[in-house]
Design a protein around this motif. Structure first.
Motif, PDB file in Angstrom:
ATOM      1  N   SER A 111       0.669  -2.303   3.807  1.00 35.08           N
ATOM      2  CA  SER A 111      -0.250  -3.182   3.085  1.00 35.08           C
ATOM      3  C   SER A 111       0.359  -3.677   1.779  1.00 35.08           C
ATOM      4  CB  SER A 111      -1.563  -2.446   2.785  1.00 35.08           C
ATOM      5  OG  SER A 111      -2.214  -2.096   3.981  1.00 35.08           O
TER       6      SER A 111
ATOM      7  N   THR B   8      -0.756  -8.693   3.867  1.00 34.03           N
ATOM      8  CA  THR B   8       0.656  -8.912   4.167  1.00 34.03           C
ATOM      9  C   THR B   8       0.969 -10.375   4.470  1.00 34.03           C
ATOM     10  OG1 THR B   8       0.284  -8.405   6.500  1.00 34.03           O
ATOM     11  CG2 THR B   8       0.985  -6.583   5.085  1.00 34.03           C
TER      12      THR B   8
ATOM     13  N   LEU C 136      -6.069  -5.673   9.399  1.00 35.22           N
ATOM     14  CA  LEU C 136      -5.502  -7.009   9.199  1.00 35.22           C
ATOM     15  C   LEU C 136      -6.295  -7.768   8.137  1.00 35.22           C
ATOM     16  CD1 LEU C 136      -4.852  -7.992  12.939  1.00 35.22           C
ATOM     17  CD2 LEU C 136      -3.119  -7.428  11.223  1.00 35.22           C
TER      18      LEU C 136
ATOM     19  N   CYS D 289      -5.270 -11.384   5.581  1.00 38.98           N
ATOM     20  CA  CYS D 289      -3.992 -11.797   6.170  1.00 38.98           C
ATOM     21  C   CYS D 289      -3.961 -13.275   6.530  1.00 38.98           C
ATOM     22  CB  CYS D 289      -3.691 -10.958   7.413  1.00 38.98           C
ATOM     23  SG  CYS D 289      -3.095  -9.297   7.038  1.00 38.98           S
TER      24      CYS D 289
END
Length: 417
Positions: A122, A151, A177, A180
């Motif tokens: 992360s 990310t 996620l 993102c």
């Protein structure tokens, strides 16, 4: 102090907020313990790994998140790993920018480890070569936890990675996620046969899932093969309609235990809970904006137990409604402009009361007032035996949970019914 040597120990070992600018000798990858150096500053780290102790069931966790580590440190970690290393979990997120080659070398080494199962990256920016290497790791390792929040992997990278995770035989995975940059198109893959029964926890917070993504997630939750236990959808632009749809879907779901829906209403615009049936479906409701001249109109009038959803700063302070009085009396006495608002609250309370396995729900920052929150809590508590339901209602904070799984977990902020 020129070096620190970590000897045999099984209990967790922490070094919080300590600046280490010396060479550190860590003989740890063949030991059985958890080491966390989170928030430690590791400027020049010499990681020399020697097997001082072999455990019958080795289990090693290395957490060096937020330690200001650099490419050099990551390369040393990669160089120290070999096929006999017993590293099971690695967290290196939220550190200084790290070169792609160092990360790629590290991922290649991790792919050779038989025991490796959890990776947290992360906060590190993922480039295309980085994603390709991560996909290769996902194919060769049996990952049970993959944390990639913030990310910037994007929709295409996430689709590629998710497909790689389940390309071979894969146990249930916890997948983060969040933030993102995923678009609604990502949610379509979640309804494929291999993924429906493969994701245990899914965090999509901070991605613009919107209505298109909501429909796909509803399809996922209502699939009898879905084994998802935790779903995080905070700040996903679902709107009040999406919130209702997600909760309604739980009436057909036997597994979900946690649902996070905070910050999904568009509070930059003024909404009344005024809805109409969508084309082709009487169960899906669509919102109408209040015109500026109508902003003084209460969402729930005085004959509706004074429940409201959008606060009015200039309006009178309203008394708390008794949850037990909120049902047919509301719809029978509401004026025409308020009937659909009452219908929405009733739809929401009904959906909450029918959620089968839910143990925690987050509804904060969606414009619900305390009166509405308490009406929703009445529906929540109706699902449990007396005394087992918990709540945390304060300003725009709305957490519903149960005694055995209190909402905030860190401090006893929730109240028992």
């Amino acid at each position: 102090m020129n070096q620190v040597q970590f000897k045999r120990r099984i209990e967790p070992f922490y070094l919080p907020r300590i600046a280490l600018s010396v060479n550190v000798l860590c003989s740890l990858l063949d030991w059985k313990f958890l080491i966390s150096l989170e928030t430690v500053s590791l400027m020049h780290v010499d990681l020399t790994f020697q097997p001082y102790w072999k455990a019958a069931e080795p289990y090693t966790v290395l957490n060096i998140e937020r330690c200001s580590i650099t490419t050099r440190t990551i390369q040393k970690v990669a160089d120290a790993l070999n096929e006999s290393s017993v590293l099971a979990q690695l967290s290196i997120g939220y550190n200084n920018p790290i070169s792609g080659n160092a990360i790629i070398n590290l991922l290649a080494k991790l792919a050779t480890l038989k025991s490796f199962a959890a990776l947290n990256l992360s906060g590190l920016k993922l480039t295309k070569p980085f994603v390709d290497s991560l996909c290769q790791l996902a194919k060769t390792s049996c990952l049970s936890r993959l944390m990639l929040g913030s990310t910037g992997i994007g929709t295409d990278g996430a689709l590629q990675l998710t497909a790689s995770l389940f390309e071979g035989s894969q146990e249930s995975v916890k997948l983060d996620l969040s933030y993102c940059g995923l678009m609604p198109a990502y949610t379509r893959i979640l309804s494929t046969d291999t993924l429906i029964c493969g994701i245990l926890e899914l965090n999509l917070a901070g991605n613009p899932i919107m209505q298109e993504g909501t429909n796909a997630l509803v399809s996922l939750l209502t699939n009898p093969r879905c084994c998802l236990k935790v779903l995080v959808l905070d700040k996903c632009q679902l709107g009040l309609t999406g919130i209702l749809q997600m909760i309604q879907a739980l009436g057909e779901n036997d597994y979900l235990e946690e649902l996070h829906l905070a910050d999904n209403a568009n509070l930059e615009k003024t909404y009344m809970l005024q809805y109409e049936s969508a084309k082709g479906s009487s169960d899906i409701l669509q919102p109408h904006l209040i015109e500026p001249a109508q902003q003084g109109v209460c969402v729930m009038n005085t004959e509706c137990n004074q429940l409201e959803v959008a606060d009015s700063e200039d309006g009178p302070i309203r008394e708390e409604a008794a949850p037990s009085d909120f049902d047919d009396s509301c719809t029978s006495s509401c004026q025409k402009n308020s009937l659909l608002e009452c219908q929405f609250i009733q739809e929401l309370t009904t959906a909450i009361s029918m959620a089968k396995q839910l143990q925690f729900m987050e509804l904060s920052n969606n414009g619900f007032t305390t009166q509405v929150a308490k009406a929703l809590y009445a529906a929540w508590s109706s699902r449990f035996e007396n005394g087992s339901a918990w709540r945390h209602i304060e300003d725009q904070t709305i957490h519903f949970s149960m005694e055995t799984n209190k909402c905030c977990r860190v401090k006893p902020c929730c109240r028992r019914d």
